[in-house]
Design an enzyme around this catalytic site. Structure first.
Site, PDB file in Angstrom:
ATOM      1  N   SER A 242      19.158 -21.769  -6.113  1.00 12.31           N
ATOM      2  CA  SER A 242      20.466 -22.164  -5.568  1.00 12.31           C
ATOM      3  C   SER A 242      20.614 -23.691  -5.629  1.00 12.31           C
ATOM      4  O   SER A 242      20.607 -24.261  -6.717  1.00 12.31           O
ATOM      5  CB  SER A 242      20.612 -21.596  -4.145  1.00 12.31           C
ATOM      6  OG  SER A 242      21.945 -21.643  -3.711  1.00 12.31           O
TER       7      SER A 242
ATOM      8  N   ASP B  47      25.457 -12.045  -7.389  1.00 14.26           N
ATOM      9  CA  ASP B  47      25.981 -13.392  -7.209  1.00 14.26           C
ATOM     10  C   ASP B  47      27.488 -13.343  -7.425  1.00 14.26           C
ATOM     11  O   ASP B  47      27.999 -12.430  -8.094  1.00 14.26           O
ATOM     12  CB  ASP B  47      25.345 -14.362  -8.222  1.00 14.26           C
ATOM     13  CG  ASP B  47      24.119 -15.089  -7.685  1.00 14.26           C
ATOM     14  OD1 ASP B  47      24.173 -15.525  -6.521  1.00 14.26           O
ATOM     15  OD2 ASP B  47      23.129 -15.225  -8.414  1.00 14.26           O
TER      16      ASP B  47
ATOM     17  N   HIS C 136      22.043 -12.989  -4.160  1.00 13.99           N
ATOM     18  CA  HIS C 136      21.708 -14.407  -4.213  1.00 13.99           C
ATOM     19  C   HIS C 136      20.409 -14.727  -3.465  1.00 13.99           C
ATOM     20  O   HIS C 136      19.786 -15.757  -3.727  1.00 13.99           O
ATOM     21  CB  HIS C 136      22.865 -15.204  -3.610  1.00 13.99           C
ATOM     22  CG  HIS C 136      22.718 -16.687  -3.726  1.00 13.99           C
ATOM     23  ND1 HIS C 136      23.026 -17.370  -4.887  1.00 13.99           N
ATOM     24  CD2 HIS C 136      22.293 -17.629  -2.839  1.00 13.99           C
ATOM     25  CE1 HIS C 136      22.813 -18.662  -4.700  1.00 13.99           C
ATOM     26  NE2 HIS C 136      22.354 -18.851  -3.473  1.00 13.99           N
TER      27      HIS C 136
END
Length: 291
Positions: A153, A234, A266
């Site tokens: 991320s 995602d 995610h």
């Protein structure tokens, strides 16, 4: 032209709120579960691994590394630097050792880096800290069989910024053999128009100079393999950003693989790196073994 610029503010906020796309849990619950899973995995890794914890790579309070070491005492092992996510404003190295056991058991050291998250840290400083941590590892393990980056991320963004580094002023050129970028953000401009920037307080200029997509260097002569991984769950914007950054690297001559992981979101896309049999764990180990 379309794209994020044409999205209503509410839609853009949703696109850049990864927790709202998980199919497993509600938005708040998936974040809490992620923090709990990574913290528990890190505790297990510390209990079962030879470690050097809180090793300073600079003078700041957050400028420390946790190093999880394989049995090889000679320091000829590969070193993987894990860079945590948390939207540049949460998490720490205390939740960043969970991926160590499968790596260490196969002779790979894992170093988890701490950096100053916002609002204390600002974007330029975070990028510089992570670059300096790579230099520190290159000097501490001069016999290492290459340095690898793995970022999740916001950490994938920081890892990508490491790839864009001009090492001229650093006194060493780290031997970065591979980078695994997981569910990252590579163009920070959309972030300016979301809640995420409340803590970061980035200007457009800061966002642009720290956008890996806008500063892709020509591929270095030495081979560095880049894996750009994204989760099925995602958001479309996160998936688009991964695709575009992978394409930009490839266009600049980099060796790039794209991996679209089914059945994960995610968060558990990296949580599962604590598992030997997980596909991304195996891909990382294969990447390192090929070098």
């Amino acid at each position: 032209m379309g794209g994020w610029r044409d999205m209503p503010a509410e839609a853009l906020e949703q696109q850049y709120s990864p927790s709202r796309w998980s199919r497993r849990l509600g938005s708040d619950a998936v974040i809490q579960a992620h923090m709990a899973a990574t913290a528990a995995g890190t505790r297990r890794a510390r209990a079962g691994t030879r470690t050097a914890l809180h090793v300073p790579y600079g003078g700041g309070d957050a400028e420390k590394l946790d190093i999880y070491l394989p049995a090889d005492p000679a320091g000829t092992f590969p070193v993987l630097l894990y860079i945590h996510g948390g939207y540049w404003q949460s998490l720490s190295k205390e939740e960043s050792g969970f991926a160590a056991p499968p790596l260490v058991s196969r002779g790979v050291a894992l170093a988890a880096v701490g950096y100053d998250t916002a609002p204390r840290g600002h974007m330029d400083a975070m990028v510089l800290q992570v670059r300096r941590s790579v230099v520190f590892l290159a000097k501490r393990f001069p016999a290492a069989r290459g340095i690898y980056l793995c970022g999740h991320s916001a950490g994938a963004h920081l890892a990508a910024m490491v790839l864009s580094t001009d090492w001229t002023g650093y006194g060493v050129v780290p031997d970065i053999k591979g980078a695994v970028l997981v569910s990252g953000v590579y163009d920070l401009e959309p972030i300016l128009h979301t809640y995420v920037n409340d803590a970061l307080n980035m200007s457009r200029e800061v966002a642009r100079r720290n956008s890996p997509l806008l500063c892709v260097p020509a591929a270095a002569p030495a081979a560095c393999e880049v894996l750009v991984a994204v989760a099925q769950h995602d958001s479309p914007e996160f998936r688009r950003q991964s695709q575009e950054y992978g394409q930009a690297l490839r266009a600049a001559g980099w060796s790039v693989s794209m991996l679209d992981l089914a059945g994960v979101d995610h968060f558990d896309i990296v949580e599962k790196l604590s598992e030997d049999s997980y596909v991304l764990t195996q891909v990382i180990l294969n990447l390192i073994s090929r070098a």
